[in-house]
Design a protein around this motif. Sequence first.
Motif, PDB file in Angstrom:
ATOM      1  N   ASP A 273     103.503   1.462   0.830  1.00 19.26           N
ATOM      2  CA  ASP A 273     102.904   0.563   1.818  1.00 19.26           C
ATOM      3  C   ASP A 273     102.325   1.267   3.038  1.00 19.26           C
ATOM      4  N   VAL A 274     103.022   2.307   3.511  1.00 23.08           N
ATOM      5  CA  VAL A 274     102.637   2.969   4.763  1.00 23.08           C
ATOM      6  C   VAL A 274     102.678   4.480   4.566  1.00 23.08           C
ATOM      7  N   PHE A 275     101.591   5.144   4.960  1.00 25.76           N
ATOM      8  CA  PHE A 275     101.614   6.606   4.994  1.00 25.76           C
ATOM      9  C   PHE A 275     101.858   7.044   6.428  1.00 25.76           C
ATOM     10  N   VAL A 276     102.831   7.928   6.625  1.00 27.73           N
ATOM     11  CA  VAL A 276     103.157   8.391   7.976  1.00 27.73           C
ATOM     12  C   VAL A 276     103.340   9.907   7.968  1.00 27.73           C
ATOM     13  N   ALA A 291      95.389   8.793   1.473  1.00 31.35           N
ATOM     14  CA  ALA A 291      96.241   7.608   1.577  1.00 31.35           C
ATOM     15  C   ALA A 291      95.411   6.365   1.908  1.00 31.35           C
ATOM     16  N   ALA A 292      94.384   6.543   2.736  1.00 27.37           N
ATOM     17  CA  ALA A 292      93.515   5.417   3.086  1.00 27.37           C
ATOM     18  C   ALA A 292      92.789   4.893   1.849  1.00 27.37           C
ATOM     19  N   LEU A 293      92.314   5.809   1.001  1.00 20.99           N
ATOM     20  CA  LEU A 293      91.637   5.386  -0.223  1.00 20.99           C
ATOM     21  C   LEU A 293      92.580   4.650  -1.165  1.00 20.99           C
ATOM     22  N   CYS A 294      93.882   4.963  -1.054  1.00 19.21           N
ATOM     23  CA  CYS A 294      94.899   4.246  -1.839  1.00 19.21           C
ATOM     24  C   CYS A 294      95.314   2.940  -1.171  1.00 19.21           C
ATOM     25  N   LEU A 296      96.747   2.379   1.880  1.00 16.49           N
ATOM     26  CA  LEU A 296      98.006   2.374   2.625  1.00 16.49           C
ATOM     27  C   LEU A 296      97.693   2.266   4.113  1.00 16.49           C
ATOM     28  N   ALA A 297      98.573   1.629   4.869  1.00 20.03           N
ATOM     29  CA  ALA A 297      98.458   1.644   6.327  1.00 20.03           C
ATOM     30  C   ALA A 297      98.784   3.056   6.815  1.00 20.03           C
ATOM     31  N   THR A 347      90.979  -1.858   6.381  1.00 21.98           N
ATOM     32  CA  THR A 347      89.976  -1.228   7.247  1.00 21.98           C
ATOM     33  C   THR A 347      89.955   0.282   7.051  1.00 21.98           C
ATOM     34  N   ALA A 348      91.145   0.872   6.895  1.00 21.84           N
ATOM     35  CA  ALA A 348      91.225   2.318   6.654  1.00 21.84           C
ATOM     36  C   ALA A 348      90.550   2.686   5.341  1.00 21.84           C
ATOM     37  N   SER A 349      90.749   1.863   4.319  1.00 15.10           N
ATOM     38  CA  SER A 349      90.133   2.109   3.019  1.00 15.10           C
ATOM     39  C   SER A 349      88.612   2.028   3.100  1.00 15.10           C
TER      40      SER A 349
END
Length: 373
Positions: A273-276, A291-294, A296-297, A347-349
Amino acid sequence: MKILQALFFPPEQPGGVSSMVPYIQERFNDMDVEMELFSLPKRIRNKGSEEITFHTFDHTPYIGNKLVDKYIQTYRDYLWWTKMRINKSYDIIHAHHPIAAMVMKRVFPNTKLILTLHSSYERELTLNKAIKVGSIEHQFLTKIYRELEATADRILTVSNAFKSYLAEYVEDVSRIKVIHNGFDEKRFRPIAHENEVTQLISVCRLVPAKGLDVLLKACARIKAKGHPFVLHLIGDGPIREDLEKMAQDLGLYDDIIFYGYMLHPEEFMPFFDVFVLPSRAEAFGSVFAEAALCQLALVGTNVGGIAEQIEHGVNGLLVPVEDDKALADALETVIIDPDYRYQLARTASDKAKRDYSLERVIAQLKKVYREEL
């Protein structure tokens, strides 16, 4: 057009440039451009013996320092391997490591050399507490930038932040062009899933520069507030045992999974769910785009290339370096509000597809190659 992509690490090395360039090669080959890859195998050690000289500084005062001696020997080994293995000419050589660039210009002085600087070795060593700023090692490694400026016909780098960093060590920073890394959407794409408990993931080498100690402290704060989560740490490195002990001391043993080294983490990254990643420095931070392409927040630190990828509150959350409380607050926000988390991830994606597509990189590189012919 014949192009050689000169890597340092073998193409099968996971993450970063080593895993990206083979996909660039594939696209160029599809366009009937002859492109080959070259790298130094890990088994090649202490083979080279040629005398090494630099044009912009005298390196002899640094001889005898362990790190410098190792760097010089690696230069010799790469030179030995290049002369033994390459027996053809190219129109352009695109190097992705300082040693590769210096060797290629030495062996092929009349061939156009393009260099992409992907990261800073001395800054990584400094953050990992292996060397100090101003030390013999730091002086030697930072002098290499001026040598590269004098060696390469064209210099590229991966972020405006890293270009600014290089300005202190080169004479004409305006010569450096920024081309962000690009990623194949076929490798990194979202998969529909629903997790009852928020799944956090971090993918990196386990070294101090990545700030994972700060992440564990932040997770302890989140747990103290009663928010359930699972943290998945993918990667290995010298501080793994320290991090595992820290997790136990903080009462997080049941909330964190240490996977160790993994060849293709992108295959199951979309299920989280979240990449940190609270890095202390990043030239670009390719894993954020992946991670954005996948979808994830994203939660990261306000440094280097991370800050260029994330607009706080729009396509992710940025926190100050070393601030575990701010990191905990950011993580709490995306844990307790799935709708907001999803909005950030979408939005990241969209941004990653627009700004970090492999097609964009191919077009930019094609333009650079044609300009140098």
